[in-house]
Design a protein around this motif. Structure first.
Motif, mmCIF file in Angstrom:
data_model
loop_
_atom_site.group_PDB
_atom_site.id
_atom_site.type_symbol
_atom_site.label_atom_id
_atom_site.label_comp_id
_atom_site.label_asym_id
_atom_site.label_seq_id
_atom_site.Cartn_x
_atom_site.Cartn_y
_atom_site.Cartn_z
ATOM 1 N N PRO A 187 24.458 81.023 -30.466
ATOM 2 C CA PRO A 187 23.812 80.425 -29.297
ATOM 3 C C PRO A 187 24.770 79.457 -28.601
ATOM 4 C CG PRO A 187 22.399 80.257 -31.247
ATOM 5 C CD PRO A 187 23.737 80.722 -31.725
ATOM 6 N N ASP A 188 24.629 79.350 -27.300
ATOM 7 C CA ASP A 188 25.503 78.446 -26.550
ATOM 8 C C ASP A 188 25.281 76.996 -26.963
ATOM 9 O OD1 ASP A 188 27.526 78.206 -24.612
ATOM 10 O OD2 ASP A 188 26.083 77.501 -23.132
ATOM 11 N N SER A 189 24.133 76.715 -27.547
ATOM 12 C CA SER A 189 23.814 75.351 -27.965
ATOM 13 C C SER A 189 24.327 75.020 -29.366
ATOM 14 C CB SER A 189 22.295 75.138 -27.928
ATOM 15 O OG SER A 189 21.645 76.077 -28.773
ATOM 16 N N ALA A 190 24.878 76.013 -30.086
ATOM 17 C CA ALA A 190 25.353 75.779 -31.449
ATOM 18 C C ALA A 190 26.601 74.895 -31.450
ATOM 19 C CB ALA A 190 25.668 77.108 -32.139
ATOM 20 N N SER A 191 26.739 74.078 -32.501
ATOM 21 C CA SER A 191 27.915 73.220 -32.660
ATOM 22 C C SER A 191 28.921 73.878 -33.595
ATOM 23 C CB SER A 191 27.503 71.854 -33.230
ATOM 24 O OG SER A 191 26.677 71.167 -32.323
ATOM 25 N N GLU A 221 22.529 76.534 -35.648
ATOM 26 C CA GLU A 221 22.678 75.264 -34.956
ATOM 27 C C GLU A 221 24.057 74.660 -35.168
ATOM 28 O OE1 GLU A 221 19.557 72.683 -36.184
ATOM 29 O OE2 GLU A 221 17.953 74.091 -35.670
ATOM 30 N N SER A 222 24.689 74.957 -36.323
ATOM 31 C CA SER A 222 25.975 74.318 -36.622
ATOM 32 C C SER A 222 26.771 75.176 -37.594
ATOM 33 C CB SER A 222 25.731 72.930 -37.232
ATOM 34 O OG SER A 222 26.937 72.353 -37.681
ATOM 35 N N ILE A 223 28.079 75.315 -37.327
ATOM 36 C CA ILE A 223 29.003 75.956 -38.261
ATOM 37 C C ILE A 223 30.231 75.054 -38.375
ATOM 38 C CG2 ILE A 223 29.956 77.412 -36.407
ATOM 39 C CD1 ILE A 223 30.595 79.502 -38.587
ATOM 40 N N LEU A 283 40.348 67.882 -30.262
ATOM 41 C CA LEU A 283 39.740 68.291 -29.004
ATOM 42 C C LEU A 283 38.254 68.547 -29.245
ATOM 43 C CD1 LEU A 283 39.939 69.173 -26.027
ATOM 44 C CD2 LEU A 283 40.458 71.489 -26.842
ATOM 45 N N VAL A 284 37.426 67.902 -28.435
ATOM 46 C CA VAL A 284 35.977 68.082 -28.519
ATOM 47 C C VAL A 284 35.486 68.507 -27.143
ATOM 48 C CG1 VAL A 284 33.761 66.989 -29.001
ATOM 49 C CG2 VAL A 284 35.798 66.305 -30.294
ATOM 50 N N GLU A 293 28.413 71.765 -29.045
ATOM 51 C CA GLU A 293 29.660 71.009 -29.164
ATOM 52 C C GLU A 293 30.645 71.754 -30.057
ATOM 53 O OE1 GLU A 293 30.198 66.353 -29.372
ATOM 54 O OE2 GLU A 293 29.852 67.151 -31.384
ATOM 55 N N THR A 294 31.911 71.756 -29.659
ATOM 56 C CA THR A 294 32.972 72.368 -30.450
ATOM 57 C C THR A 294 34.039 71.324 -30.720
ATOM 58 O OG1 THR A 294 32.584 74.526 -29.438
ATOM 59 C CG2 THR A 294 34.669 74.231 -30.593
#
Length: 490
Positions: A260-264, A235-237, A312-313, A321-322
């Motif tokens: 996953p495309d949903s991972a942040s 979910e998050s890295i 940049l987000v 979200e990146t």
């Protein structure tokens, strides 16, 4: 409930770490109220399962006896009582669910390893903080059966022996590694990625300060490519305060992960990446992953926020979200740096179908805005923000974008919402906005459905300016869809 509330509150106040670890004196006080309360406390094992140990190891043994057979959560606020309680911990290791140790020394870590290597089937949470200037090495063990329930591992300034820990990490959900050390004891990039591959259940990865690996590019050049690792549940890295010289290591890691495309994703440098006036390597953009896995995420970007000075987000269609640092914010050539940051953003996201774009106080030229509009013709929601701080407003922060929208916005036929935040009231701003919207009308585009304006500095005491403002608002009302209209706020 009275007992549980008092224990939880005392734990929150005493430790400052988390609730649930009661101050030892609270249970003693509750037991001394009356015989009935004492019997309730002594006959309720769950009240004794969360044990905070400061100095008194007899208190730990007492709680272990009173908790009977329930699982234990133990917090050591110093290393001395942990060493003194080693035999008791050994006897009860089978039911320890959570173990948190502060001020650990190398000797403490050796005792922890003895427990870990001899089976702790209930252990789900392990957190260790060392004494200042101590950097002990922890090996979780080679037996995959020793820690079957371990889900959360947090090490602060503790080196993880990846070679002798991978098999014990296979059920991890959360991994947090923090530290300010590096040298020649990092695992190879191949070993590090293999260990991650052995943790398919990972949901949360957090690296603070220095990464576990170093010089990934050099290793890839010498040893060949590393297989891409899939973490389908992540979910998050987060890479927090990483050193600038490790920027390329961060993106080699990302380039070899299938997420996953949903991972942040969040990448935050301790010192922002090397700026345009410095020696190579030049900018963040030089290290962006170019492999298929990260490129797919970039192509799926739908929402972009770029913040001054260099943040940049962006967000994918699935909500992933990146957050990344673009470039050095300390350069004296601020205008040049801002232009370069926006250009880097364009290079990074070229090909993405961006529908929501926000510029948060980054001042760039009309020509740069023109490139943004040509690159992202599908923008539907455009947000333009000037600096909200007094004395930092730069004339043209917003009007440059509006002028580009008038002159070069022929492709933005889907633009539906415009939001202006912290703009300074001036005829130039309103003229630029009206001319941009009139140009859209002349091209046959549909009027905006919404126009939101948050403006500072309007003089409400000058009748001439009040009349001018009302005339501007009337003209804007003609250029925006009447059903929603113009939303204005001083």
């Amino acid at each position: 409930l009275i007992f549980q509330w008092n224990l939880w509150e005392s734990g929150s106040e005493a430790t400052g770490l988390r609730g649930g670890y009661p101050d030892p004196t609270v249970l003693s006080v509750l037991c001394s109220v009356c015989g009935h309360w004492r019997n309730i406390a002594l006959d309720t094992p769950m009240l004794w399962r969360n044990i905070q140990v400061r100095r008194r190891t007899p208190w730990l043994r007492h709680c272990m006896r009173q908790s009977r057979s329930v699982t234990l959560n133990i917090l050591f606020l110093a290393t001395t009582p942990f060493v003194s309680a080693a035999s008791s911990l050994w006897d009860e290791r089978y039911r320890i669910r959570e173990l948190i140790i502060s001020d650990a020394t190398r000797g403490t870590v050796e005792l922890i390893e003895m427990l870990l290597h001899n089976s702790m089937p209930a252990l789900e949470v392990l957190e260790i903080d060392p004494l200042f200037d101590e950097h002990p090495i922890l090996a979780l063990g080679d037996d995959p059966r020793a820690l079957p329930a371990l889900k959360n591992l947090r090490l602060d300034d503790i080196r993880l022996d990846w070679q002798r820990s991978g098999l014990a990490m296979r059920n991890l959900r959360n991994l947090e590694l923090m530290g300010d050390f590096w040298g020649n004891k990092q695992p190879s990039f191949r070993l590090f990625m293999r260990c991650l591959q052995g943790c398919p259940e990972l949901e949360y990865l957090y690296f603070y300060s220095v990464l576990p690996v170093i010089y990934c590019g050099r290793q890839l050049a010498e040893d060949g490519p590393v297989p891409v690792v899939s973490l389908p549940n992540l979910e998050s890295i987060t890479f927090k305060r990483c050193l600038d010289f490790q920027a390329h290591d961060v993106y080699h890691i990302l380039d070899n992960l299938m997420l996953p495309d949903s991972a942040s994703i969040e990448v935050h440098a301790r010192r922002t990446q090397v700026g345009p006036a410095a020696s190579p390597p030049h900018r963040y953009i030089d290290y962006v992953p170019r492999g298929a896995t990260f490129a797919l995420r970039l192509q799926n970007v739908e929402k972009v926020d770029i913040y001054a000075p260099s943040r940049l987000v962006f967000e994918t269609e699935s909500g992933g979200e990146t957050k990344i640092d673009l470039e050095d914010g300390a350069s004296a050539r601020i205008d040049y740096a801002n232009e370069q940051r926006m250009q880097d953003m364009c290079t990074l996201l070229a090909g993405a179908s961006v529908s929501n774009f926000a510029n948060r106080a980054l001042h760039v030229s009309q020509d740069t805005w023109a490139r943004v509009f040509r690159l992202f013709p599908g923008i539907q929601d455009l947000t333009l923000t000037a600096s909200p701080y007094v004395g930092e407003y730069v004339p043209g922060q917003i009007t440059a974008a509006l002028d580009a929208l008038r002159r070069d916005g022929a492709g933005l036929c889907e633009l539906n919402v415009v939001e202006i935040e912290h703009g300074e009231w001036s005829p130039e701003l309103f003229d630029a906005l009206i001319e941009a919207l009139q140009a859209r009308a002349n091209r046959g585009f549909m009027p905006l459905s919404e126009l939101h304006m948050e403006i500072i500095g309007r003089d409400v005491d000058d009748p001439e300016k009040v009349a001018m403002h009302e005339a501007y608002m009337d003209r804007l009302g003609e250029l925006v869809e009447p059903s929603s209209g113009v939303h204005y706020e001083d």
